[in-house]
Every structure is written in structure tokens, then in C-alpha cells.
Design a protein around this motif. Structure first.
Motif, PDB file in Angstrom:
ATOM      1  N   VAL A  23      32.568  19.462  -4.693  1.00 26.08           N
ATOM      2  CA  VAL A  23      31.665  20.335  -5.456  1.00 26.08           C
ATOM      3  C   VAL A  23      32.127  20.436  -6.905  1.00 26.08           C
ATOM      4  N   SER A  24      33.433  20.500  -7.135  1.00 28.86           N
ATOM      5  CA  SER A  24      33.954  20.638  -8.501  1.00 28.86           C
ATOM      6  C   SER A  24      33.678  19.403  -9.348  1.00 28.86           C
ATOM      7  N   ARG A  25      33.440  18.253  -8.721  1.00 28.47           N
ATOM      8  CA  ARG A  25      33.183  17.010  -9.447  1.00 28.47           C
ATOM      9  C   ARG A  25      31.700  16.789  -9.742  1.00 28.47           C
ATOM     10  N   LEU A  26      30.851  17.698  -9.264  1.00 26.99           N
ATOM     11  CA  LEU A  26      29.429  17.600  -9.554  1.00 26.99           C
ATOM     12  C   LEU A  26      29.143  18.023 -10.998  1.00 26.99           C
ATOM     13  N   HIS A  27      28.023  17.547 -11.543  1.00 22.27           N
ATOM     14  CA  HIS A  27      27.580  17.965 -12.878  1.00 22.27           C
ATOM     15  C   HIS A  27      26.587  19.106 -12.726  1.00 22.27           C
ATOM     16  N   PHE A  28      26.734  20.120 -13.583  1.00 20.89           N
ATOM     17  CA  PHE A  28      25.853  21.278 -13.512  1.00 20.89           C
ATOM     18  C   PHE A  28      24.970  21.437 -14.744  1.00 20.89           C
ATOM     19  N   CYS A  29      25.067  20.486 -15.676  1.00 16.02           N
ATOM     20  CA  CYS A  29      24.179  20.441 -16.845  1.00 16.02           C
ATOM     21  C   CYS A  29      24.191  21.769 -17.595  1.00 16.02           C
ATOM     22  N   SER A  30      23.017  22.187 -18.085  1.00  8.84           N
ATOM     23  CA  SER A  30      22.981  23.405 -18.913  1.00  8.84           C
ATOM     24  C   SER A  30      22.630  24.647 -18.112  1.00  8.84           C
ATOM     25  N   CYS A  31      22.105  24.478 -16.901  1.00  2.00           N
ATOM     26  CA  CYS A  31      21.710  25.628 -16.081  1.00  2.00           C
ATOM     27  C   CYS A  31      22.934  26.159 -15.339  1.00  2.00           C
ATOM     28  N   ASN A  32      23.200  27.457 -15.504  1.00  2.00           N
ATOM     29  CA  ASN A  32      24.393  28.036 -14.869  1.00  2.00           C
ATOM     30  C   ASN A  32      24.067  29.293 -14.064  1.00  2.00           C
ATOM     31  N   LEU A  33      22.821  29.442 -13.621  1.00  6.74           N
ATOM     32  CA  LEU A  33      22.406  30.630 -12.881  1.00  6.74           C
ATOM     33  C   LEU A  33      22.520  30.381 -11.377  1.00  6.74           C
ATOM     34  N   ILE A  34      23.453  31.076 -10.723  1.00 13.11           N
ATOM     35  CA  ILE A  34      23.648  30.956  -9.285  1.00 13.11           C
ATOM     36  C   ILE A  34      22.882  32.081  -8.588  1.00 13.11           C
ATOM     37  N   ASP A  35      21.928  31.708  -7.763  1.00 13.41           N
ATOM     38  CA  ASP A  35      21.118  32.710  -7.064  1.00 13.41           C
ATOM     39  C   ASP A  35      21.848  33.201  -5.817  1.00 13.41           C
ATOM     40  N   HIS A  36      22.963  33.876  -6.054  1.00  7.41           N
ATOM     41  CA  HIS A  36      23.781  34.400  -4.955  1.00  7.41           C
ATOM     42  C   HIS A  36      24.721  35.445  -5.534  1.00  7.41           C
ATOM     43  N   PHE A  37      25.496  36.132  -4.660  1.00 13.44           N
ATOM     44  CA  PHE A  37      26.445  37.121  -5.166  1.00 13.44           C
ATOM     45  C   PHE A  37      27.874  36.589  -5.183  1.00 13.44           C
ATOM     46  N   PHE A  38      28.072  35.338  -4.752  1.00 20.00           N
ATOM     47  CA  PHE A  38      29.372  34.681  -4.892  1.00 20.00           C
ATOM     48  C   PHE A  38      29.155  33.174  -4.907  1.00 20.00           C
ATOM     49  N   THR A  91      23.527  14.062  -2.310  1.00 21.06           N
ATOM     50  CA  THR A  91      23.319  13.543  -0.958  1.00 21.06           C
ATOM     51  C   THR A  91      24.630  13.314  -0.215  1.00 21.06           C
ATOM     52  N   VAL A  92      25.557  12.620  -0.870  1.00 15.30           N
ATOM     53  CA  VAL A  92      26.839  12.318  -0.225  1.00 15.30           C
ATOM     54  C   VAL A  92      27.643  13.597   0.006  1.00 15.30           C
ATOM     55  N   THR A  93      27.693  14.435  -1.015  1.00 11.90           N
ATOM     56  CA  THR A  93      28.433  15.705  -0.908  1.00 11.90           C
ATOM     57  C   THR A  93      27.880  16.562   0.221  1.00 11.90           C
ATOM     58  N   GLU A  94      26.559  16.661   0.272  1.00  6.04           N
ATOM     59  CA  GLU A  94      25.912  17.467   1.304  1.00  6.04           C
ATOM     60  C   GLU A  94      26.193  16.900   2.690  1.00  6.04           C
ATOM     61  N   ALA A  95      26.147  15.570   2.817  1.00  9.12           N
ATOM     62  CA  ALA A  95      26.387  14.931   4.118  1.00  9.12           C
ATOM     63  C   ALA A  95      27.829  15.142   4.576  1.00  9.12           C
ATOM     64  N   VAL A  96      28.791  14.984   3.652  1.00 12.90           N
ATOM     65  CA  VAL A  96      30.209  15.155   3.999  1.00 12.90           C
ATOM     66  C   VAL A  96      30.482  16.595   4.422  1.00 12.90           C
ATOM     67  N   ILE A  97      29.946  17.560   3.671  1.00 14.96           N
ATOM     68  CA  ILE A  97      30.164  18.974   3.997  1.00 14.96           C
ATOM     69  C   ILE A  97      29.515  19.329   5.329  1.00 14.96           C
ATOM     70  N   PHE A  98      28.330  18.783   5.574  1.00 14.46           N
ATOM     71  CA  PHE A  98      27.656  19.031   6.847  1.00 14.46           C
ATOM     72  C   PHE A  98      28.469  18.488   8.026  1.00 14.46           C
ATOM     73  N   ILE A  99      28.964  17.245   7.880  1.00 17.68           N
ATOM     74  CA  ILE A  99      29.749  16.626   8.958  1.00 17.68           C
ATOM     75  C   ILE A  99      31.054  17.397   9.180  1.00 17.68           C
ATOM     76  N   LEU A 100      31.718  17.783   8.080  1.00 19.86           N
ATOM     77  CA  LEU A 100      32.976  18.537   8.198  1.00 19.86           C
ATOM     78  C   LEU A 100      32.733  19.895   8.860  1.00 19.86           C
TER      79      LEU A 100
END
Length: 320
Positions: free
Chosen positions: A161-176, A191-200
Motif C-alpha cells: 500500500v505504501s508503494r502505491l501512488h495517491f496523486c493529488s487527492c488525499n481525502l480518505i472516506d473513513h475514520f482511520f 489489481t495486484v495489491t488487492e489480490a495479494v491482500i485478499f489471498i493473505l
């Protein structure tokens, strides 16, 4: 053209609503947090002070209570601060640290609950070999192994997740900083990140859950062989508290993370997240405190000693 500017901080949208609603939530969550800390520290203190509770089952419980304190403290203090703050922000490094501790402690709880189920299986199904099998060394290996494996489990998702790009939008729709809103926010191909996290997530939750399920199937079969009703009830009472904690914890975690895509609505996701980050850590001391006979007796004994000592101290003060 994608704006690939590095994001230095995130803005947490939290629960939204008007300021009065925010203050009400702050009071409710603050009370729950204080009760959670006090309740779990009571468990830790009672198990530490009472020699009769220096058994693997209660040592695992002490680990679980310490974990719950760390788990809820990873999320709630920052959430409380943001409920009162005008600028509800968290730095990028702070967000990744919160995510790492959240995943690590969540995975560690899975492993600890599985170890506790194995302990209950040995106590009920192999009572004659329990003392030989579940030695202090065996308990230490299981407990330390749960914590170390939890750390390694949290490392890979956080790194990806830390290696993903977040561009200019920084609004997280959550409380953490949870996985789902961060993946939705990223402008990278997840896609790859989501698949790896799902499998783990699937491997960790399903393997621990199947171990717990298999342990309890053997426990139930063993209980059914007990001839007397009172014997069945007494034996099952040693497992009921753990079973309730497992049901609540795995029910919420599986509904959130064992899904191939992150399509849960943000409001429902927040509600479920509140359940397992704020409410569930409070239920641990409530469930064990009300349902575990050995713990209740030890707590009453410590209370009586405390009252006696305070009475002696007060008498001495009056005499002087």
C-alpha cells in the motif's frame, strides 16, 4: 495526464455531520475507550496477582487483553482527536504506521485465538496429557510465535500500500487508515495489491478459523460423551467465553476483509469498523469477567483483600 504529486498527508473525512453530532460521538467513544482500557488492565492485573490463574488459559487471556489495549489505542485516540479538530488530518508516515499496527495486531489476535482454542482442546479432550503437553515452554512458543507471525503478516500489505501512488487527492472516506479506502483513493493499478491482500487475508483468517472450528468440533464430541448434564455444563463453561469472543471477532473480520473486491458502502464499512476497533475490545473483559468462574472468584478474592487492607490502614490511622 495524471497529477503524480506525492501526498504528504491525508484528510480523514470520519463520520461527517454537524459539530453537535461530532461531540456526541466523541463522548460515547471516549467512555468506551476508557472502559476498554480499565477492563483489560483489570484482567491483566488479576491474572498477574492471583497465583491460581497462572495457567496457560489465563496467560493467553492476559496476552489477549494486552493486545486489545494496543489494538484499540492504534485507532481510537487519533479518531477522538479528529472528532474535535477542524482539520482532520494524518501524515503519510503516520497513516502507514497506523495501517501496519492495525494489520499486525489484527493478525496476532487471529493467531492467539487459534492458540487458545488448541489449549481448550488439550484441556477437554486430552486432560491426562494436558500438563505434559501444555508446559510453560509450549505456552511461550505459542504466544511469542503468535506475536512474531503477526508482525510478518502486517509487513507485506503495508509495504504494498505504501508503494502505491495517491496523486493529488488525499481525502480518505473513513475514520482511520484502513486498506479499503486507501485502495479506493490510489490512482495506481491496485489489481495486484488487492489480490495479494485478499489471498493473505483469506489464508490467515481461514486457516485460524478452521483450526478453531476443528478444535471445537472435537471438544463438542468429547463433551457429548460426558454422562452427567452438570459435567457437560461445567466442561463447556470453560470454553464458552472464548467461543463468544471468536464468534464476534471472526464474524466482523471475515465480512470486511475476505472479499475479492472492496465494494462495501463507506457508511456500512465505518459501522462495521467501529464494531471491531471500538466495541469488540470492550467485550473481551465483559465476557470473561461475567462468564469465567475462576476469574470471577479471583477478582472477588482480590477485592476482599483490598477492603481488608484498607480497613486495617484506616484503623491504624485512627489509632495514631
Amino acid at each position: 495526464m495524471v497529477n503524480d504529486t506525492a501526498v504528504l498527508e491525508f484528510r480523514l473525512l470520519g463520520f461527517g455531520g454537524n459539530p453537535q453530532y461530532q461531540i456526541l460521538l466523541f463522548i460515547v467513544f471516549l467512555v468506551i475507550y476508557i472502559l476498554t482500557i480499565l477492563g483489560n488492565f483489570i484482567i491483566i492485573s488479576v491474572v498477574t496477582l492471583e497465583p491460581r490463574l497462572h495457567l496457560p488459559m489465563y496467560k493467553f487471556l492476559k496476552n489477549l487483553s494486552f493486545l486489545e489495549v494496543c489494538y484499540t489505542s492504534t485507532i481510537v485516540p487519533k479518531m477522538l482527536a479528529n472528532l474535535l479538530a477542524e482539520r482532520k488530518s494524518i501524515s503519510f508516515s503516520g497513516c502507514m504506521a497506523q495501517l501496519f499496527y492495525f494489520i499486525t495486531l489484527g493478525a496476532t489476535e487471529c493467531y492467539l485465538l487459534a492458540a487458545m482454542a488448541y489449549d481448550r482442546y488439550l484441556a477437554v479432550c486430552e486432560p491426562l496429557h494436558y500438563i505434559v503437553t501444555m508446559t510453560a515452554e509450549s505456552y511461550t512458543r505459542l504466544a511469542v510465535g503468535s506475536w512474531i507471525t503477526g508482525v510478518f503478516t502486517g509487513f507485506l500489505p503495508c509495504l504494498m500500500v505504501s508503494r502505491l501512488h495517491f496523486c493529488s487527492c488525499n481525502l480518505i472516506d473513513h475514520f482511520f487508515c484502513d486498506i479499503s479506502p486507501l485502495l479506493k483513493l490510489s490512482c495506481s493499478d491496485t489489481t495486484v495489491t488487492e489480490a495479494v491482500i485478499f489471498i493473505l487475508s483469506l489464508l490467515v483468517l481461514s486457516s485460524c478459523f478452521l483450526l478453531i472450528l476443528f478444535s471445537y468440533l472435537l471438544i463438542i464430541l468429547s463433551i457429548l460423551k460426558i454422562p452427567s448434564t452438570s459435567g457437560k455444563r461445567m466442561t463447556f463453561s470453560t470454553c464458552s467465553s472464548h467461543l463468544m469472543v471468536v464468534t464476534i471477532y471472526y464474524g466482523t473480520m471475515i465480512s470486511m476483509y475476505v472479499r475479492p473486491t472492496y465494494r462495501l458502502s463507506s457508511e456500512l464499512s465505518k459501522a462495521v469498523s467501529v464494531l471491531y476497533t471500538v466495541v469488540t475490545p470492550l467485550l473481551n473483559p465483559v465476557i470473561y469477567g461475567l462468564r469465567n468462574k475462576g476469574f470471577k472468584e479471583a477478582l472477588e478474592k482480590i477485592e476482599r483483600v483490598g477492603v481488608l487492607l484498607s480497613g486495617i490502614g484506616g484503623g491504624r490511622a485512627l489509632w495514631i
